[in-house]
Design a protein around this motif. Structure first.
Motif, PDB file in Angstrom:
ATOM      1  N   LYS A  20       5.712 -11.896  10.011  1.00  0.00           N
ATOM      2  CA  LYS A  20       4.474 -12.175   8.847  1.00  0.00           C
ATOM      3  C   LYS A  20       5.309 -11.428   7.580  1.00  0.00           C
ATOM      4  CE  LYS A  20       1.802 -15.156   8.089  1.00  0.00           C
ATOM      5  NZ  LYS A  20       1.320 -16.418   7.652  1.00  0.00           N
ATOM      6  N   ILE A  21       5.612 -10.086   8.402  1.00  0.00           N
ATOM      7  CA  ILE A  21       5.044  -9.307   7.295  1.00  0.00           C
ATOM      8  C   ILE A  21       7.031  -9.332   7.730  1.00  0.00           C
ATOM      9  CG2 ILE A  21       6.088  -6.370   7.495  1.00  0.00           C
ATOM     10  CD1 ILE A  21       3.601  -6.283   9.063  1.00  0.00           C
ATOM     11  N   MET A  22       8.264  -8.915   8.116  1.00  0.00           N
ATOM     12  CA  MET A  22       9.321  -9.715   7.743  1.00  0.00           C
ATOM     13  C   MET A  22       9.436 -11.063   7.093  1.00  0.00           C
ATOM     14  SD  MET A  22      10.724  -6.908   9.056  1.00  0.00           S
ATOM     15  CE  MET A  22      12.606  -7.874   9.172  1.00  0.00           C
ATOM     16  N   GLU A  23       8.964 -11.447   6.776  1.00  0.00           N
ATOM     17  CA  GLU A  23       8.672 -13.033   5.688  1.00  0.00           C
ATOM     18  C   GLU A  23       8.812 -12.308   4.380  1.00  0.00           C
ATOM     19  OE1 GLU A  23       5.506 -16.383   6.065  1.00  0.00           O
ATOM     20  OE2 GLU A  23       6.671 -16.403   7.318  1.00  0.00           O
ATOM     21  N   ASP A  28      12.944 -12.453  -2.510  1.00  0.00           N
ATOM     22  CA  ASP A  28      12.947 -11.790  -3.392  1.00  0.00           C
ATOM     23  C   ASP A  28      12.553 -10.041  -4.198  1.00  0.00           C
ATOM     24  OD1 ASP A  28      15.501 -12.944  -3.166  1.00  0.00           O
ATOM     25  OD2 ASP A  28      14.836 -14.893  -4.750  1.00  0.00           O
ATOM     26  N   ASN A  29      11.169 -10.561  -3.956  1.00  0.00           N
ATOM     27  CA  ASN A  29      10.224  -9.249  -4.468  1.00  0.00           C
ATOM     28  C   ASN A  29       8.944  -9.587  -4.325  1.00  0.00           C
ATOM     29  OD1 ASN A  29       9.362 -11.663  -6.180  1.00  0.00           O
ATOM     30  ND2 ASN A  29      10.811 -11.146  -7.871  1.00  0.00           N
ATOM     31  N   PHE A  30       8.223  -8.978  -3.957  1.00  0.00           N
ATOM     32  CA  PHE A  30       6.605  -8.920  -3.762  1.00  0.00           C
ATOM     33  C   PHE A  30       6.150  -7.869  -4.705  1.00  0.00           C
ATOM     34  CE2 PHE A  30       9.200  -6.217  -0.846  1.00  0.00           C
ATOM     35  CZ  PHE A  30       8.574  -4.733  -0.659  1.00  0.00           C
ATOM     36  N   ASP A  31       4.678  -7.807  -4.313  1.00  0.00           N
ATOM     37  CA  ASP A  31       3.985  -6.815  -5.248  1.00  0.00           C
ATOM     38  C   ASP A  31       3.676  -5.750  -4.438  1.00  0.00           C
ATOM     39  OD1 ASP A  31       4.113  -9.381  -7.503  1.00  0.00           O
ATOM     40  OD2 ASP A  31       1.739  -9.424  -6.490  1.00  0.00           O
ATOM     41  N   VAL A  32       3.771  -4.647  -5.609  1.00  0.00           N
ATOM     42  CA  VAL A  32       2.760  -3.368  -4.800  1.00  0.00           C
ATOM     43  C   VAL A  32       1.747  -3.171  -5.724  1.00  0.00           C
ATOM     44  CG1 VAL A  32       3.971  -1.144  -3.920  1.00  0.00           C
ATOM     45  CG2 VAL A  32       4.980  -2.788  -4.047  1.00  0.00           C
ATOM     46  N   LYS A  33       0.355  -3.096  -4.677  1.00  0.00           N
ATOM     47  CA  LYS A  33      -0.768  -2.477  -5.722  1.00  0.00           C
ATOM     48  C   LYS A  33      -0.877  -0.681  -5.168  1.00  0.00           C
ATOM     49  CE  LYS A  33      -2.904  -6.088  -3.754  1.00  0.00           C
ATOM     50  NZ  LYS A  33      -3.694  -7.096  -3.892  1.00  0.00           N
ATOM     51  N   VAL A  34      -1.982  -0.333  -5.588  1.00  0.00           N
ATOM     52  CA  VAL A  34      -2.543   0.843  -5.268  1.00  0.00           C
ATOM     53  C   VAL A  34      -3.115   1.389  -4.924  1.00  0.00           C
ATOM     54  CG1 VAL A  34      -2.335   3.838  -6.061  1.00  0.00           C
ATOM     55  CG2 VAL A  34      -0.414   2.159  -6.992  1.00  0.00           C
ATOM     56  N   LYS A  35      -3.711   1.754  -4.286  1.00  0.00           N
ATOM     57  CA  LYS A  35      -5.276   1.944  -3.708  1.00  0.00           C
ATOM     58  C   LYS A  35      -5.339   2.835  -4.067  1.00  0.00           C
ATOM     59  CE  LYS A  35      -4.017   1.377   0.982  1.00  0.00           C
ATOM     60  NZ  LYS A  35      -5.114   1.323   2.998  1.00  0.00           N
ATOM     61  N   SER A  36      -6.982   3.458  -3.444  1.00  0.00           N
ATOM     62  CA  SER A  36      -7.686   4.033  -4.208  1.00  0.00           C
ATOM     63  C   SER A  36      -7.030   6.022  -4.009  1.00  0.00           C
ATOM     64  CB  SER A  36      -9.663   3.897  -4.298  1.00  0.00           C
ATOM     65  OG  SER A  36      -9.393   4.436  -3.220  1.00  0.00           O
ATOM     66  N   VAL A  41       0.006  -0.595  -1.218  1.00  0.00           N
ATOM     67  CA  VAL A  41      -0.393  -1.736  -0.417  1.00  0.00           C
ATOM     68  C   VAL A  41      -0.188  -2.940  -0.361  1.00  0.00           C
ATOM     69  CG1 VAL A  41      -2.699  -2.259  -1.566  1.00  0.00           C
ATOM     70  CG2 VAL A  41      -2.092  -2.863   0.737  1.00  0.00           C
ATOM     71  N   THR A  42       0.858  -3.587  -0.020  1.00  0.00           N
ATOM     72  CA  THR A  42       1.063  -5.194  -0.726  1.00  0.00           C
ATOM     73  C   THR A  42       0.757  -6.218   0.447  1.00  0.00           C
ATOM     74  OG1 THR A  42       2.819  -4.803   1.508  1.00  0.00           O
ATOM     75  CG2 THR A  42       3.155  -3.359  -0.053  1.00  0.00           C
ATOM     76  N   GLU A  43       1.411  -7.374  -0.015  1.00  0.00           N
ATOM     77  CA  GLU A  43       0.877  -8.377   0.481  1.00  0.00           C
ATOM     78  C   GLU A  43       1.566  -8.770   1.958  1.00  0.00           C
ATOM     79  OE1 GLU A  43       3.485 -11.933  -0.930  1.00  0.00           O
ATOM     80  OE2 GLU A  43       3.948 -10.255  -2.242  1.00  0.00           O
ATOM     81  N   ALA A  44       2.074  -8.516   2.388  1.00  0.00           N
ATOM     82  CA  ALA A  44       2.484  -7.723   3.751  1.00  0.00           C
ATOM     83  C   ALA A  44       1.401  -7.588   4.722  1.00  0.00           C
ATOM     84  CB  ALA A  44       4.057  -7.304   4.251  1.00  0.00           C
ATOM     85  N   ASP A  45       0.960  -5.965   4.584  1.00  0.00           N
ATOM     86  CA  ASP A  45      -0.260  -5.116   4.133  1.00  0.00           C
ATOM     87  C   ASP A  45      -1.622  -6.134   4.651  1.00  0.00           C
ATOM     88  OD1 ASP A  45       0.287  -1.959   3.579  1.00  0.00           O
ATOM     89  OD2 ASP A  45       1.682  -3.355   3.050  1.00  0.00           O
ATOM     90  N   LYS A  91       5.402   3.235   2.657  1.00  0.00           N
ATOM     91  CA  LYS A  91       6.832   3.164   2.029  1.00  0.00           C
ATOM     92  C   LYS A  91       7.995   3.081   2.620  1.00  0.00           C
ATOM     93  CE  LYS A  91       3.750   7.592  -0.667  1.00  0.00           C
ATOM     94  NZ  LYS A  91       3.369   8.540  -0.545  1.00  0.00           N
ATOM     95  N   GLU A  92       7.784   3.110   3.355  1.00  0.00           N
ATOM     96  CA  GLU A  92       9.493   2.658   4.317  1.00  0.00           C
ATOM     97  C   GLU A  92       9.380   0.723   3.931  1.00  0.00           C
ATOM     98  OE1 GLU A  92      11.619   4.816   6.145  1.00  0.00           O
ATOM     99  OE2 GLU A  92       9.607   5.941   4.671  1.00  0.00           O
ATOM    100  N   PHE A  93       7.998   0.638   4.209  1.00  0.00           N
ATOM    101  CA  PHE A  93       8.628  -1.362   3.604  1.00  0.00           C
ATOM    102  C   PHE A  93       9.071  -1.321   2.243  1.00  0.00           C
ATOM    103  CE2 PHE A  93       6.721  -5.011   2.149  1.00  0.00           C
ATOM    104  CZ  PHE A  93       7.063  -6.060   3.256  1.00  0.00           C
ATOM    105  N   VAL A  94       8.582  -0.623   1.510  1.00  0.00           N
ATOM    106  CA  VAL A  94       8.622  -1.053  -0.440  1.00  0.00           C
ATOM    107  C   VAL A  94       9.893  -0.327  -0.694  1.00  0.00           C
ATOM    108  CG1 VAL A  94       7.641   0.431  -2.409  1.00  0.00           C
ATOM    109  CG2 VAL A  94       6.134  -0.268  -0.682  1.00  0.00           C
ATOM    110  N   HIS A  95      10.896   0.588  -0.090  1.00  0.00           N
ATOM    111  CA  HIS A  95      11.771   1.246   0.084  1.00  0.00           C
ATOM    112  C   HIS A  95      13.263   0.060   0.662  1.00  0.00           C
ATOM    113  CE1 HIS A  95      10.526   3.956  -3.256  1.00  0.00           C
ATOM    114  NE2 HIS A  95       9.714   4.342  -1.909  1.00  0.00           N
TER     115      HIS A  95
END
Length: 265
Positions: A20-23, A28-36, A41-45, A91-95
């Motif tokens: 699921k994570i590799m999908e 092409d792109n995925f959303d990255v949000k910032v936790k408190s 955190v991403t949709e993959a998490d 962070k490794e995932f996002v980059h």
């Protein structure tokens, strides 16, 4: 719950979550949000967490479950529980650097006794067997068919030529100052809980962490390393790192092969 029941389930869930994570990673792109706490955190998490949590709750409904992505689980109290970091190394995932892992562990009386660490972008899969020993599985990594496994164990370390592994995203002067106390042949950087696994396989001798981590970041890697003959201790007094602490926050720690001559901070 028996270990014989647990291991195939956590292995299967880790592989399915990895797929699921590799999908999402390969999209092409995925959303990255910032936790408190300012961590990403991403949709993959979230997708991996939903899959693993549902699988564990279905299989082991009476077992306490702590997972990074479900804040309500962070107030749970107990010394025996399942603990999950569905995507360590966001962070490794996002980059798109590949050093991220799926982590599922069983903690018993404050000790991580069984666990799985899967690095889907690296095709590396480490887990404890029912008897507590650790293997690396290679091959197709089919969730329903266990492939070839190789027992792994820590290095017989040469204290005049140590291999050190440190965080890719969190390396700092305090870490370098501590590493300088040793005779180091070489050092490498790695992201996520892969660092524990590199010590477990003998690819590294020592992993010091002078920085904030949570129990879900470390429990699975800790179990994998213990099963390979390694140790994880507090940085300050070298006592064993324990789990089930208030808020699930860790002190600084050192993961190492027992033949390393540990230095005081």
């Amino acid at each position: 719950m028996t270990y014989e029941e647990l291991i195939p389930i956590i292995r299967k869930l880790a592989i399915e979550a990895g797929a699921k994570i590799m999908e999402i990673y390969n999209s092409d792109n995925f959303d990255v949000k910032v936790k408190s706490d300012d961590s990403p955190v991403t949709e993959a998490d979230e997708a991996a967490d939903a899959l693993i949590s549902a699988g564990l709750r279905s299989a082991f409904p009476d077992m306490m479950l702590v997972t990074e992505e479900q804040a309500e689980s962070h107030s749970a109290k107990g010394d025996t529980f399942l603990i999950v970091d569905p995507l360590d190394g966001t962070k490794e995932f996002v980059h798109r650097r590949g050093d991220f892992t799926v982590n599922i562990a069983l903690v018993e009386k404050g000790v991580p006794t069984r666990g799985v660490v899967y690095a889907p972008a690296r095709d590396r899969m480490f887990y404890t067997l029912a008897d507590g020993s650790t293997v690396e599985e290679t091959g197709a990594l089919d969730p329903n068919v266990i492939g070839a496994t190789t027992p792994i164990k820590v290095a017989d370390s040469d204290n005049s030529a140590l291999m050190v592994v440190a965080s890719k995203s969190h390396r700092d002067q305090a870490t370098d100052d501590y590493i300088s106390k040793y005779q180091v042949k070489d050092s490498k950087s790695a992201g996520s809980s892969l660092k524990f696994c590199l010590v477990a396989t003998g690819e590294a001798d020592l992993y010091p962490r002078v920085g904030r981590t949570m129990e879900w970041d470390t429990a699975a890697g800790d179990a994998v390393l213990r099963g390979a003959g390694g140790k994880v201790v507090r940085f300050d007094d070298h006592s064993p790192l324990s789990y089930g602490k208030d808020g699930f926050a860790n002190p600084f720690f050192i993961a190492y092969a027992p033949t390393v001559d540990l230095k005081k901070p």
